[in-house]
Motif scaffolding. Structure first.
Motif, PDB file in Angstrom:
ATOM      1  N   PHE A 295       0.833  -1.178   0.000  1.00 27.60           N
ATOM      2  CA  PHE A 295       0.000   0.000   0.000  1.00 27.60           C
ATOM      3  C   PHE A 295       0.882   1.247   0.000  1.00 27.60           C
ATOM      4  N   GLU A 296       0.661   2.131  -0.951  1.00 22.47           N
ATOM      5  CA  GLU A 296       1.416   3.384  -1.040  1.00 22.47           C
ATOM      6  C   GLU A 296       2.921   3.129  -1.137  1.00 22.47           C
ATOM      7  N   TYR A 297       3.299   2.373  -2.116  1.00 23.78           N
ATOM      8  CA  TYR A 297       4.719   2.034  -2.240  1.00 23.78           C
ATOM      9  C   TYR A 297       5.559   3.289  -2.481  1.00 23.78           C
ATOM     10  N   GLU A 298       6.821   3.182  -2.088  1.00 33.34           N
ATOM     11  CA  GLU A 298       7.673   4.358  -2.286  1.00 33.34           C
ATOM     12  C   GLU A 298       8.545   4.160  -3.515  1.00 33.34           C
ATOM     13  N   VAL A 299       8.944   5.284  -4.105  1.00 33.75           N
ATOM     14  CA  VAL A 299       9.761   5.185  -5.312  1.00 33.75           C
ATOM     15  C   VAL A 299      11.238   5.157  -4.938  1.00 33.75           C
ATOM     16  N   ASN A 300      12.071   4.697  -5.871  1.00 32.56           N
ATOM     17  CA  ASN A 300      13.521   4.556  -5.673  1.00 32.56           C
ATOM     18  C   ASN A 300      13.826   3.601  -4.525  1.00 32.56           C
ATOM     19  N   SER A 301      13.164   2.483  -4.523  1.00 28.15           N
ATOM     20  CA  SER A 301      13.291   1.576  -3.388  1.00 28.15           C
ATOM     21  C   SER A 301      13.490   0.131  -3.868  1.00 28.15           C
ATOM     22  N   PRO A 302      14.258  -0.654  -3.088  1.00 22.94           N
ATOM     23  CA  PRO A 302      14.409  -2.072  -3.437  1.00 22.94           C
ATOM     24  C   PRO A 302      13.347  -2.939  -2.768  1.00 22.94           C
ATOM     25  N   MET A 303      12.369  -2.294  -2.119  1.00 24.25           N
ATOM     26  CA  MET A 303      11.362  -3.076  -1.381  1.00 24.25           C
ATOM     27  C   MET A 303      10.558  -3.968  -2.323  1.00 24.25           C
ATOM     28  N   ALA A 304      10.051  -5.046  -1.750  1.00 29.15           N
ATOM     29  CA  ALA A 304       9.239  -5.982  -2.532  1.00 29.15           C
ATOM     30  C   ALA A 304       7.943  -5.302  -2.961  1.00 29.15           C
ATOM     31  N   TRP A 622       4.019  13.606  -9.732  1.00 21.84           N
ATOM     32  CA  TRP A 622       4.962  13.519 -10.861  1.00 21.84           C
ATOM     33  C   TRP A 622       5.988  12.423 -10.653  1.00 21.84           C
ATOM     34  N   ASP A 623       6.335  12.165  -9.381  1.00 22.78           N
ATOM     35  CA  ASP A 623       7.309  11.107  -9.092  1.00 22.78           C
ATOM     36  C   ASP A 623       6.846   9.745  -9.593  1.00 22.78           C
ATOM     37  N   TYR A 624       5.566   9.492  -9.446  1.00 22.70           N
ATOM     38  CA  TYR A 624       5.046   8.186  -9.875  1.00 22.70           C
ATOM     39  C   TYR A 624       4.926   8.100 -11.392  1.00 22.70           C
ATOM     40  N   LEU A 625       4.651   9.231 -12.013  1.00 21.28           N
ATOM     41  CA  LEU A 625       4.653   9.237 -13.484  1.00 21.28           C
ATOM     42  C   LEU A 625       6.080   8.933 -13.965  1.00 21.28           C
ATOM     43  N   ARG A 626       7.065   9.551 -13.295  1.00 17.13           N
ATOM     44  CA  ARG A 626       8.464   9.355 -13.702  1.00 17.13           C
ATOM     45  C   ARG A 626       8.911   7.900 -13.517  1.00 17.13           C
ATOM     46  N   ILE A 627       8.554   7.312 -12.375  1.00 20.04           N
ATOM     47  CA  ILE A 627       9.069   5.968 -12.079  1.00 20.04           C
ATOM     48  C   ILE A 627       8.395   4.904 -12.949  1.00 20.04           C
ATOM     49  N   ALA A 628       7.249   5.243 -13.534  1.00 19.12           N
ATOM     50  CA  ALA A 628       6.545   4.244 -14.358  1.00 19.12           C
ATOM     51  C   ALA A 628       7.424   3.772 -15.516  1.00 19.12           C
ATOM     52  N   ILE A 757       6.968  13.466 -20.755  1.00 16.43           N
ATOM     53  CA  ILE A 757       7.269  14.637 -19.910  1.00 16.43           C
ATOM     54  C   ILE A 757       6.830  14.304 -18.490  1.00 16.43           C
ATOM     55  N   VAL A 758       7.759  14.404 -17.551  1.00 20.87           N
ATOM     56  CA  VAL A 758       7.441  14.018 -16.170  1.00 20.87           C
ATOM     57  C   VAL A 758       7.755  15.136 -15.180  1.00 20.87           C
ATOM     58  N   GLN A 759       7.895  16.374 -15.694  1.00 13.53           N
ATOM     59  CA  GLN A 759       8.123  17.513 -14.797  1.00 13.53           C
ATOM     60  C   GLN A 759       6.986  18.503 -14.937  1.00 13.53           C
ATOM     61  N   GLU A 760       6.545  18.955 -13.804  1.00 15.44           N
ATOM     62  CA  GLU A 760       5.494  19.952 -13.812  1.00 15.44           C
ATOM     63  C   GLU A 760       5.984  21.200 -14.544  1.00 15.44           C
TER      64      GLU A 760
END
Ligand code: NOJ
Length: 958
Positions: A295-304, A622-628, A757-760
């Motif tokens: 739930f609500e995963y974080e970006v830039n992470s090695p978590m499962a 925007w972070d989640y758009l970028r990490i996609a 484009i992933v920047q506001e």
């Protein structure tokens, strides 16, 4: 007093604010770190110990040379572990191994544990299978595992004396495995160079079976680094009884000379995997593979996350190789990079990896490439390729949690028409059911679902319903009652039905490892029983990690039991695949036969055979758009290319700008769906209003225009595994500078280079050209050339897309309401010439819906523009058969209505107003428009209605 009052008010305000708007963020405490998983902690400590000893490290494991044999493509023998107790006395534990050289050109290294495989162990829990779990390959691998009897042993006498064995195998015997008994090591060579080394650092480790010592204090545990939690452990207040004790496995794998490794999805991280042992920009934790509802995963992470594919590709200039770690238990992977070592592997760094799983056998496949496409093919030959989806599933999908009633559904549907936006499927999330009882309907809101489906069907649109694996434990709920009565649910360790909590409250989980449970599942989907006899039904399988709200790490307890008396710990990462497998079988059994479409959240290696996947619960930032983009790339190279991310972001409310930019990116996601959380505001494409709605409409229409090319790319993926979303190294395998670039990608066979484009607020961007080829701006044909970054304007209405020269794009430019309605529309070819004036492309076409293509009912054509004679030709790529003849007949009305040639030197045109077309021994002239090169833009020649047929051989002389 005043100060105290102030502080109290402040605290109260903070609390209210926090409660009203809970900060978005993963609840880390719900999920283990490596240190909290005893097997991971122990194996990491083992690696530290080995590392600290350096060259003096002596692993207790070695092959016993007297046991080694080679026969029929299999080298086998026994690995011995030497145990020394505190008195200095030693004993051995035996681990039989096989190194199998497969006909498909890959190698497989399998290690089991002798005592658990061969003879009954007194006191072994009698409700569990004694063997180590060895069925991960059974579920993941559908390909041929026949050993290659032409593999040859080429060990020299001298080598045999030192217990070194050599086998040549693979195409033209270019591959070689060199096995060394002590220290145990297997090196894989291609063309005389090492590419993959198993147990390079001596971290091979297998916990052999030991009953729990009755008195831990008086046991000789001198061989153990850390005995804590070996026979039981708890996490978050939940006990894991570990009835089989410690049973972890571990192995290190080095990729010599490879600085970049990729894959092992699913993680919300960059594409080129980071080091995991600390340091700037690195992780401190290993990458974890353990399917969880994060739930609500974080970006830039090695978590499962929700899915796990233990496939890793290493790429360097001139070479790509990979491994697949066929293990379904919780797995952690440490990655470190060594300094360049000119003496051994040249000037490049090497990547060292350490694979640690909680249970099961060691079962690792090695693919020696030599290039990325060969690697994907080798892996796909084992685990299967993306099955060819129905073409409408490649259109746009409209979802939200929830469309609340039939009126709501039909109003959304009608609005797509009102706003002139195509779409193919509308989705119903869990609220359509009566109290989250799948296969039922909330009658007050959906009194006549079949009629609703018929209305959708008239417009050639589909309905997707969600069906999860948890079944509400309620008397009178037939689906649950049948499951329970027939004992088809996952069980507790004492053999009772396991019950936990999910959306419906107390529930049971169907055990889809059980063939009888699959049959039971098929029953539930029978036409007439579910959704009448409607034929426009698609399915969404969610929460299949499985998600158990009150379970450890939001999942099933590891000591629950599945069919075959395997513990959940052994099969955890495969459960989601087995559930989708059951659903796909159920949908295939519905008549008339359609190609099923099933979306899954949890996945494993092999899930690509079953349907599509999305990246779960992202958020409207925007972070989640970028990490996609890197997430899509990772999934794609690991075989599961039919992947998308929730457009708009699941949690929260996107600004209109973010929503618009997300649609523009999503138009290039292999799976393209807008979705939103139940608490978010409505955000269908017409909600933001102008100018956004028009821009979103344009993005969705572009998707539909490109469908013939997208479908062709899926067809290719379905037989050779080359993904739809492609990293830079696929087209520019030797440009090292581009290996780490993961914010842009090539799209299918089109040669389109897409940079979302992933920047506001951004109105321009820099696109990196990874090779020297000519590139044209897709929209205005501005020419870009030369390796490096090119600055391009990208106002809100523009998606930054460049077309690489040399590719032919096939489009359908007529706008329709859905993909199915386009099936007989004429085609447009966009020929983007390369720097030598040539271009080529492929078109695959079939009925788009039924399995008839597998009997030959399809069209496969090759288009080629030849600079030498200035002729564009269309030729068939298939052998003529009755089935394809009759399919061709059924599409003999499909014309090529326009051909756009970009980059043709206008001086080479015979005339400026017409070209000559040839088909069926006849010729005629067709009008052209010529826009001459100017202002850095290429010449564009448009042939207007050349009256050519898609199913015929033809040519055009320019
Ligand atoms: C979790 C899924 O990830 C999400 O997409 C869905 O809306 C909810 N479950 C409710 O079914």
């Amino acid at each position: 007093m005043a100060a105290l009052a102030k502080r109290t008010i402040f605290t109260a305000v903070v609390l209210v604010v926090l409660m009203a708007a809970p900060a978005l963020g993963v609840k880390k405490y719900l999920f283990k770190t490596c240190g909290e998983a005893s097997f991971c902690r122990r194996n990491r400590a083992y690696a530290d110990l080995a590392g600290s000893k350096g060259a003096a490290w002596a692993s207790p494991y070695a092959i016993d040379p007297s046991t080694v044999t080679f026969d029929g493509g299999v080298l086998q023998g026994s690995i011995q572990k030497t145990l020394t107790d505190s008195t200095g006395a030693s004993s051995n534990v035996e681990f039989p191994f096989q190194l199998v050289f497969l006909e498909s050109g890959s190698a497989r290294f399998v290690v089991d544990e002798k005592q658990r495989a061969e003879s009954p162990i007194p006191g072994f829990p009698d409700n569990l299978t004694q063997r180590r779990y060895n069925e991960a390959s059974k579920w993941a691998v559908t390909g041929d595992l026949t050993p290659d009897i032409s593999a040859v042993e080429s060990t020299t006498d001298e080598e045999r004396m030192t217990a070194v064995y050599r086998v040549r195998y693979g195409p033209d015997r270019q591959f070689e495995a060199i096995v060394q008994a002590n220290p145990l090591q297997i090196k894989f060579y291609r063309d005389g160079e090492p590419h993959v080394i198993l147990n390079d650092r001596g971290l091979f480790n297998m916990d052999h079976y030991r009953p729990k010592p009755s008195d831990m204090d008086n046991q000789d545990l001198s061989n153990e680094l850390d005995v804590k939690d070996m026979w039981e452990e708890s996490f978050g207040g939940k006990e894991d009884k570990k009835p089989k004790g410690p049973e972890s496995i571990a192995l290190d794998v080095t990729f010599p000379g490879y600085e970049h490794v990729f894959g092992i999805p699913e993680h919300a991280d960059q594409f080129s995997l980071r080091e995991t042992r600390g340091g700037e920009g690195n992780h401190n934790e290993p990458y974890r593979l353990f399917n969880v509802d994060i739930f609500e995963y974080e970006v830039n992470s090695p978590m499962a996350m929700y899915g796990a594919i233990p496939f890793m590709q290493a790429h360097k200039k001139g070479s790509s190789v990979a491994i697949f770690w066929a293990n379904a238990a919780e797995t952690w992977i440490d990655i470190t990079k060594t300094k360049p070592n000119p003496e051994s592997f040249g000037i490049r760094k090497s990547t060292e990896t350490h694979w640690i799983s909680e249970s099961g056998i060691i079962d690792v496949y090695v693919f020696l490439g030599p290039d990325p496409t060969s690697v994907y093919q080798q892996y796909g030959l084992l685990t299967g390729f993306t099955s060819l989806p129905p073409i409408y599933s490649l259109g746009y999908h409209q979802c939200r949690w929830n469309y609340n009633s039939e009126e709501d559904v039909l109003e959304v549907d009608a609005n797509f028409d009102k706003y002139d936006i195509p779409y193919d499927a509308i989705w119903l999330d869990i609220e359509y059911t009566d109290n989250k009882k799948y296969f039922t309907w909330l009658k007050s809101m959906f009194p006549n679902p079949e009629k609703m489906m018929q209305v959708l069907d008239k417009r050639k649109r589909k309905l997707v319903t969600i069906i999860d694996p948890h079944l509400k434990k309620e008397s009178g709920y037939k689906v649950y009652e049948g499951l329970s009565k027939n004992e088809l649910a996952v069980k507790t360790d004492s053999g009772d039905e396991y019950n936990g909590w999910c959306w419906p409250g107390e529930s049971a989980w169907i055990d889809t490892f059980n063939p009888k449970a699959i049959e039971y599942w098929k029953e539930q989907f029978k036409p007439g029983k579910y959704c009448g006899h409607e034929n426009n039904l698609l399915i969404w399988n969610d929460m299949n990690e499985p998600s158990v709200f009150n379970g450890p790490e939001v999942s099933a307890p590891r000591d629950t039991i599945h069919y075959g008396n395997w513990e959940h710990r052994d099969v955890h990462n495969i459960y989601g695949l087995t559930f989708v497998n059951a659903t796909v079988q159920a949908m295939q059994a519905r008549e008339p036969r359609q190609r099923p479409f099933v979306l899954t959240r949890a996945f494993y290696a092999g899930s690509q055979r079953l349907g599509a996947v999305w990246t779960g619960d992202n958020a409207a930032t925007w972070d989640y758009l970028r990490i996609a983009t890197p997430m899509l790339l990772s999934n794609s190279i690991a075989g599961f290319g039919f992947v998308g991310a929730d457009v708009g972001g699941f949690f929260g409310n996107p600004t209109s700008e973010l929503l618009t930019r997300w649609y523009q990116a999503g138009a290039f996601y292999p799976f393209f769906r807008g979705h939103a959380h139940i608490e978010s505001k409505r955000r269908e494409p017409w909600i933001p209003g102008e100018p956004y709605t028009s821009i979103i409409r344009a993005a969705i229409r572009l998707r539909y225009q490109l469908l013939p090319s997208i479908y062709t790319a899926f067809h290719r993926a379905s037989f050779d595994g080359v993904p739809i979303v492609r990293p830079m190294f696929l087209l520019a395998p030797d440009n090292e500078e581009a290996f780490g670039i993961d914010d842009q990608f090539f799209f299918g066979e089109t040669g389109l280079l897409v940079k979302p484009i992933v920047q506001e607020g951004a109105t321009s961007t820099d696109i990196y050209l990874p090779d020297d080829e000519i590139y044209y701006d897709y929209w205005d044909h501005t020419i870009y050339q030369g390796i490096g970054y090119k600055h391009i304007e990208a106002p809100l209405e523009k998606i930054p897309v460049l077309a690489r020269g040399g590719h032919i794009i096939v489009r359908r430019d007529r706008q329709r309401r859905s993909a199915t309605l386009m099936s007989h529309d004429p085609l447009t070819l966009v020929v983007n010439l390369d720097s030598t004036g040539n271009a080529a492309g492929v078109l695959y076409l079939d009925d788009g819906e039924t399995p008839a293509y597998s009997r030959g009912a399809y069209l496969h054509r090759f288009f080629m523009f030849n600079a030498e004679d200035n002729i564009l030709r269309s030729r068939s790529m298939q052998a003529s058969s009755g089935a394809n003849k009759s399919f061709e007949k059924s599409i003999d009305d499909i014309r090529i209505e326009r051909i756009i040639v970009v980059g043709l030197d206008s001086d080479r045109l015979k005339t400026n107003h017409a070209v000559e077309a040839f088909q069926d021994r006849k010729s005629w002239s067709a009008d052209i428009d010529v826009t001459k090169a100017a202002d850095g833009k290429a010449t564009v020649v448009t042939v207007r209605d050349p009256k050519l047929l898609v199913a015929a051989d033809w040519s055009i002389q320019f």
